[in-house]
Write a protein that holds these residues in place. Sequence first.
Motif, short mmCIF file in Angstrom:
data_model
loop_
_atom_site.label_atom_id
_atom_site.label_comp_id
_atom_site.label_asym_id
_atom_site.label_seq_id
_atom_site.Cartn_x
_atom_site.Cartn_y
_atom_site.Cartn_z
N GLY A 40 1.06 -1.19 0.06
CA GLY A 40 0.04 0.12 -0.09
C GLY A 40 1.01 1.20 -0.12
O GLY A 40 2.28 1.04 -0.27
N VAL A 41 0.15 2.22 0.13
CA VAL A 41 0.95 3.73 0.21
C VAL A 41 0.98 4.18 1.73
O VAL A 41 0.07 4.46 2.33
CB VAL A 41 0.26 4.49 -0.62
CG1 VAL A 41 0.98 6.15 -0.84
CG2 VAL A 41 0.38 3.95 -2.23
N ASP A 42 2.21 4.71 2.23
CA ASP A 42 2.31 5.32 3.57
C ASP A 42 1.59 6.57 3.10
O ASP A 42 2.18 7.45 2.36
CB ASP A 42 3.62 5.45 3.96
CG ASP A 42 3.83 5.92 5.27
OD1 ASP A 42 2.90 6.65 5.77
OD2 ASP A 42 4.88 5.33 6.06
N PRO A 43 0.60 7.30 3.81
CA PRO A 43 -0.02 8.52 3.60
C PRO A 43 0.88 9.67 3.91
O PRO A 43 0.56 10.67 3.61
CB PRO A 43 -1.21 8.49 4.33
CG PRO A 43 -0.97 7.39 5.41
CD PRO A 43 -0.27 6.38 4.69
N VAL A 44 1.75 9.33 5.00
CA VAL A 44 2.80 10.40 5.38
C VAL A 44 3.92 10.50 4.44
O VAL A 44 4.29 11.71 4.24
CB VAL A 44 3.32 9.85 6.75
CG1 VAL A 44 4.41 11.08 7.33
CG2 VAL A 44 2.19 9.69 7.80
N THR A 45 4.40 9.58 4.18
CA THR A 45 5.76 9.69 3.02
C THR A 45 5.36 9.67 1.65
O THR A 45 6.18 9.95 0.94
CB THR A 45 6.73 8.48 3.35
OG1 THR A 45 6.12 7.31 2.93
CG2 THR A 45 7.08 8.62 4.74
N GLY A 46 4.23 9.03 1.17
CA GLY A 46 3.81 8.70 -0.19
C GLY A 46 4.61 7.52 -0.70
O GLY A 46 4.61 7.44 -1.74
N GLN A 47 5.38 6.78 0.18
CA GLN A 47 6.03 5.59 -0.24
C GLN A 47 5.29 4.19 -0.33
O GLN A 47 4.36 4.45 0.56
CB GLN A 47 7.49 5.55 0.45
CG GLN A 47 8.18 6.79 0.42
CD GLN A 47 8.81 7.16 -0.95
OE1 GLN A 47 9.18 6.25 -1.77
NE2 GLN A 47 8.63 8.29 -1.50
N ASP A 48 5.81 3.37 -0.89
CA ASP A 48 4.99 2.04 -0.87
C ASP A 48 5.48 1.53 0.46
O ASP A 48 6.71 1.59 1.01
CB ASP A 48 5.47 1.13 -1.96
CG ASP A 48 4.69 1.34 -3.52
OD1 ASP A 48 3.83 2.25 -3.47
OD2 ASP A 48 5.15 1.12 -4.48
N VAL A 49 4.54 0.61 1.12
CA VAL A 49 4.81 0.09 2.30
C VAL A 49 4.17 -1.35 2.13
O VAL A 49 3.34 -1.66 1.82
CB VAL A 49 4.29 0.89 3.29
CG1 VAL A 49 2.87 1.06 3.47
CG2 VAL A 49 4.68 0.29 4.82
N GLY A 50 4.93 -2.24 2.85
CA GLY A 50 4.28 -3.54 2.96
C GLY A 50 3.28 -3.76 3.92
O GLY A 50 3.51 -3.24 5.03
N LEU A 51 2.04 -4.31 3.76
CA LEU A 51 0.73 -4.37 4.48
C LEU A 51 0.49 -5.78 4.61
O LEU A 51 0.60 -6.51 3.89
CB LEU A 51 -0.28 -3.54 3.98
CG LEU A 51 0.04 -1.77 3.87
CD1 LEU A 51 -1.13 -1.44 3.34
CD2 LEU A 51 0.45 -1.46 5.26
N MET A 52 -0.38 -5.98 5.83
CA MET A 52 -1.05 -7.24 5.63
C MET A 52 -2.33 -7.09 6.22
O MET A 52 -2.62 -6.40 7.12
CB MET A 52 -0.09 -8.25 7.04
CG MET A 52 -0.96 -9.58 6.96
SD MET A 52 0.02 -10.61 8.20
CE MET A 52 -0.62 -9.88 9.69
N TRP A 53 -3.49 -7.62 5.72
CA TRP A 53 -4.71 -7.67 6.05
C TRP A 53 -4.78 -9.15 6.70
O TRP A 53 -4.71 -9.99 5.91
CB TRP A 53 -5.64 -7.60 4.88
CG TRP A 53 -5.31 -6.12 4.22
CD1 TRP A 53 -6.21 -5.16 4.30
CD2 TRP A 53 -4.46 -5.91 3.05
NE1 TRP A 53 -5.72 -3.90 3.69
CE2 TRP A 53 -4.73 -4.25 2.71
CE3 TRP A 53 -3.41 -6.51 2.60
CZ2 TRP A 53 -4.03 -3.59 1.90
CZ3 TRP A 53 -2.51 -5.73 1.76
CH2 TRP A 53 -2.92 -4.61 1.20
N VAL A 54 -5.53 -8.91 8.09
CA VAL A 54 -5.76 -10.30 8.58
C VAL A 54 -6.97 -10.22 9.44
O VAL A 54 -7.49 -9.10 9.97
CB VAL A 54 -4.69 -10.64 9.45
CG1 VAL A 54 -4.57 -9.33 10.67
CG2 VAL A 54 -4.84 -12.00 10.00
N LYS A 55 -8.05 -11.37 9.59
CA LYS A 55 -9.48 -11.18 10.21
C LYS A 55 -9.00 -10.96 11.60
O LYS A 55 -7.90 -11.36 12.20
CB LYS A 55 -9.76 -12.47 10.30
CG LYS A 55 -11.24 -12.71 10.70
CD LYS A 55 -11.59 -13.91 11.11
CE LYS A 55 -11.26 -14.24 12.69
NZ LYS A 55 -12.14 -15.54 13.17
N GLY A 56 -9.51 -9.64 12.07
CA GLY A 56 -9.20 -9.35 13.51
C GLY A 56 -9.89 -10.37 14.61
O GLY A 56 -10.74 -11.21 14.21
#
Length: 682
Positions: A40-56
């Motif tokens: 995804g995109v880090d809204p602070v830096t505008g850089q790509d960042v690795g994310l994980m979506w997991v059932k909460g």
Amino acid sequence: MGSLNVNETVKQLLGRSNRLGADPANTNYAGGNTSAKGVGVDPVTGQDVGLMWVKGSGGDLGTLTETGLAVLRLDRVRALVDVYPGVDREDEMVAAFDHCLHGRGGAAPSIDTAMHALVDAAHVDHLHPDSGIAIATAADGEELTEEIFGERVVWVPWRRPGFQLGLDIAAIKAANPQAVGTILGGHGITAWGDTSDEAEANSRWIITTAQSYLDTHGKSKPFGEAVAGFDALPPTQRRAKAAALAPHLRAIASHDKPVVGHFTDSEMVLDFLASEKLGPLAQLGTSCPDHFLRTKVKPLVLDLPASASVEDCLTRLRELHQAYREDYRAYYERHATPDSPPMRGADPAIVLVPGVGMFSYGKDKQTARVAGEFYVNAINVMRGAESVSRYSPISEAEKFRIEYWALEEAKLQRMPKPRSHAGRIALVTGAASGIGKAIATRLAAEGACVVIADLDADKAQATAAELGSTDVAVGVRADVTDAEQVRAAVDATVLAFGGLDLVVNNAGLSISKPLLETTEADWDLQHDVMARGSFLVSQAAARAMIAQGLGGDIVYISSKNSVFAGPNNIAYSAAKADQAHQVRLLAAELGEHGIRVNGVNPDGVVRGSGIFAGGWGAKRAAVYGVPEEELGAFYAQRTLLKREVLPEHVANAVTALTSDEFSHTTGLHVPVDAGVSAAFLR
């Protein structure tokens, strides 16, 4: 990746989760979790960042939506490895997950977050399939795993869910590049894949391969021979006995805290209850953490044959309950440490009655139903394990560590405050329309389980469906003038929800005629429905309430006419006066059982009223010389408050009277008439 790819990743994860969670062969309700990794995109830096979506935490795969996902920065979760304090302090890591979240909103991360983040795979599934847990709980599960799956699935010895388990599985995957998943000893399975489809296929392959092995290699009678006399009673006899036992069993399950019940008499359950291994297997309890957190460490099992009388069953159940409570306290004291949460209660969540079925209990109907479903899962697990090996669940000490886990206690403390009628079971007569429907709707909104009883079965069921699922409301046909139908309605209530706490005598009708035109049939009909009907309903309900020993409420929807003499309604008003005095009589008689009996006296409820729509409105309008469509306004103008009375106002009064705020009130009649001084009670 751009936002389109992020959206596609989430879409694929939700689709996979819903498909897997929709099939109970894959996982139980709210059990297991799934994840996907992406960029995804880090809204602070505008850089790509690795994310994980997991059932909460607390979500259900079958109904999972995006709001049920926790979204975390992958680099931050993986960096926790460097500050991990060890297995003795791993509970601290759950709080650390909050510092790894990406953005606002979403679900709270669950204890299994590390399992998903640390495993080097784009997509990970953790599930609780019966077939997989059967292998996981077999005494020689490790050997069976190798025999069934070869090198494609690796055995992981039991470890409580947490950060260390995530490290263990990550290490196993790294050391076994050919593997597609694991069998988690005593617990379930984990599978992974480079794509969402691959992860789902690997999960399904593990589940179906395990089941195929059980089907082809398992013994035909894993529970041993059927025990003579313990086989299932015929359906009608079985359900009659279940209904007779249900209020008493609810009393047993509610010794510490009132609960709602669920009844199951499936063939699978009845076969288990008739087997020679019932006793020893039930004593071993369940194994998967999700299972025993819902079903408690083990069930209470009645050790009498199906032919035993209800009275003999109740005598023995009381003895077994006392022994169960003592045994549970001993279990708690064996394993509790100074920092353990207090004992939460020593009553069973599952009661097994040979020849009859299984009764399961929880804080609400859904919890009770799911507890029963989980025990069916456990029966499947035991059958599978016994068919190819010996059922060997995790130890009692490990069960205690999870049941009284500080994290589980914290989750319980975060639960919202229950609504005013949560856990209460209500039966409302004449509830498919008008005042009855308004009362049922309000009680359901306040957390009650509601049975809609009405002459019209279709309308009763339709009204129940409007209120929610069968965990909230069910509809039954009941002619309140017929004692057998009334008993059947009460039986249906206790079988649907475990018992009965609150009855509203609302069924009624009216024929507006002067004395000389009132026929004997008019008189008999109105007295049969309202006077006799209320008597029959109160009698049947009181019998169930007394058996429960939990108190209760009986409310009569009477009328201003019970105390005020108006023209041209001799039969209706006399029947209402009968109801009003029943309130006083039953309040005096049932008080010793903690049962409150109160009345509500409405007047002028025109809009939404079935009685007024059925012709009564036109006749009363004619009496007062006003157009029928203006009758409600006419009634309002003759009141002290000049307000029209609606069905919802009557429902408000019933809800208040049956709440804890009126716990010391009985024998009261509450006017809901906007103020009619001639009907003042004193």
